[in-house]
Motif scaffolding. Structure first.
Motif: not given
Ligand code: KG4
Ligand code: ZN
Length: 355
Positions: A160-162, A329-332, A350-351
């Motif tokens: 649905e999304a990354l 990049l989403h969460r270091p 985790e989305p």
């Protein structure tokens, strides 16, 4: 090496991520830059090591990964013209997979990250497979349906999304690749049998053996392939001793049945989700006849179908570096946990963006 594969949504802050794949019998390392794309990748296959046993021997796999990782690291650094200090984060496959094999990559990745004073993160192997098509098609964005077909999995997933995954269908028994490998064994082909069976099937007659298309006669998106392997076994026994032509015909009949089944379920999943894009990933995604069947169906059905480059269908480090770059990049992340998860559901992730 493509220069056009920058991670979606990544702005000025470019990160170089080392990917380490050791979940089964391939040691894969790669360097992915979120701005410049894939910089280098290297792979060592253990096929020769396990061939004599007819399957992966976990302890041998772990020991071999340990020998291969450092030389492969040097190889990708040389190819990219970088130093270890240029690595911004280390991503390793944390699961699912063989626990010993996973631990070698996790220990290597964490130790290297610690020595470099950089963060390390564990990547989900199936998310890495699923995102591999984006390496060569950065414009490809969710939502889409993903067919994940490998040695350990046969899944249909609504992306649905990354990072936002909804399981539409799963295998009730053998995975598609496992069925290819076991059927290949029935036909006397070497391990891993999938590609050998596909080659043998090339000269086979698709009309001689008509095997069932499991679970297509009722609604639903689950798969079951173990009965198909048994059907081939029984047909092979009935024809024994097998001549070359019969072996090829059996291989072709089996391949047709699997390809047809996968195509039917993919079309159903597209209808059920309402999405118009199909992404196929995992080792069986390298199958030529599957690609042709889905391309023809996509043409008729008015939807798009995407695959990873052939080299990135089966296990590799590039897909881990890429998924790792997106996650980083989403969460270091900077925990020191040596976390591996031999069993790990995609839906637990985790989305990375809102659906
Ligand atoms: O994704 P992968 O490298 O490893 C796992 O995560 O399992 O997939 C390996 C599987 C094996 O079962 C192999 O026989 C199958 O993919 N495979 C193929 C082909 N190439 C690899 N199956 C059918 N046709 C192929 N051309
Ligand atoms: Zn895999």
């Amino acid at each position: 090496m493509s220069e056009s594969t920058a991670a979606p949504g990544v702005a000025a802050d470019a990160a170089v991520v080392l990917g380490v794949e050791t979940s089964c019998d391939e040691t894969g390392l790669a360097l992915y830059c979120s701005r410049r794309g894939l910089l280098a990748h290297a792979l060592h296959s253990q096929v020769g090591l396990h061939a004599a046993y007819g399957g992966v021997v976990p302890e041998l796999a772990s020991r071999d990964h340990i020998h291969r990782m450092l030389p492969l690291l040097q190889q990708v650094l040389d190819e990219a013209g970088l130093q270890a200090a240029d690595i911004d984060a280390v991503a390793y496959t944390a699961g699912p997979g063989l626990i010993g094999a996973l631990l070698t990559g996790a220990a290597f990745g964490r130790a290297l990250a610690w020595a470099l004073q950089r963060p390390a993160l564990g990547v989900h192997h199936m998310e890495a497979h699923l995102l591999a098509p984006l390496l060569s098609a950065p414009e490809l964005r969710p939502p889409f349906v993903a067919l994940l077909v490998s040695g350990g999995h046969s899944m249909l997933v609504a992306v649905e999304a990354l990072g936002h995954y909804r399981l539409l269908g799963d295998t009730l028994d053998d995975a598609a690749g496992e069925a290819f490998d076991k059927t290949a064994q029935v036909l006397g082909l070497p391990y891993p049998g999938g590609p050998h069976l596909a080659r043998l099937a090339e000269s086979g007659d698709p009309r001689r053996f008509k095997f069932s298309r499991p679970l297509t006669d009722r609604p639903g998106l689950d798969f079951s392939f173990s009965g198909l392997k048994t059907q081939v076994l029984l047909a092979a026994r009935a024809q024994a001793p097998l001549d070359e032509v019969t072996r090829a015909d059996l291989a072709r009949g089996f391949e047709e049945a699997v390809v047809d089944t996968l195509r039917i379920k993919c079309e159903r999943a597209l209808v059920a989700s309402g999405y118009r894009t199909l992404v196929v990933a995992g080792g069986v995604g390298a199958n030529r006849r599957l690609r042709e069947a889905l391309a023809a169906a996509a043409g008729q059905g008015g939807y798009a179908v995407h695959y990873p480059e052939l080299a990135f269908c089966t296990d590799n480090g590039a897909m881990v570096a890429f998924a790792g770059a997106l996650r980083f990049l989403h969460r270091p992340q900077d925990s020191l946990d040596l976390d591996v998860r031999p069993r790990w559901e995609l839906t637990e992730l985790e989305p990375m963006e809102a659906a």
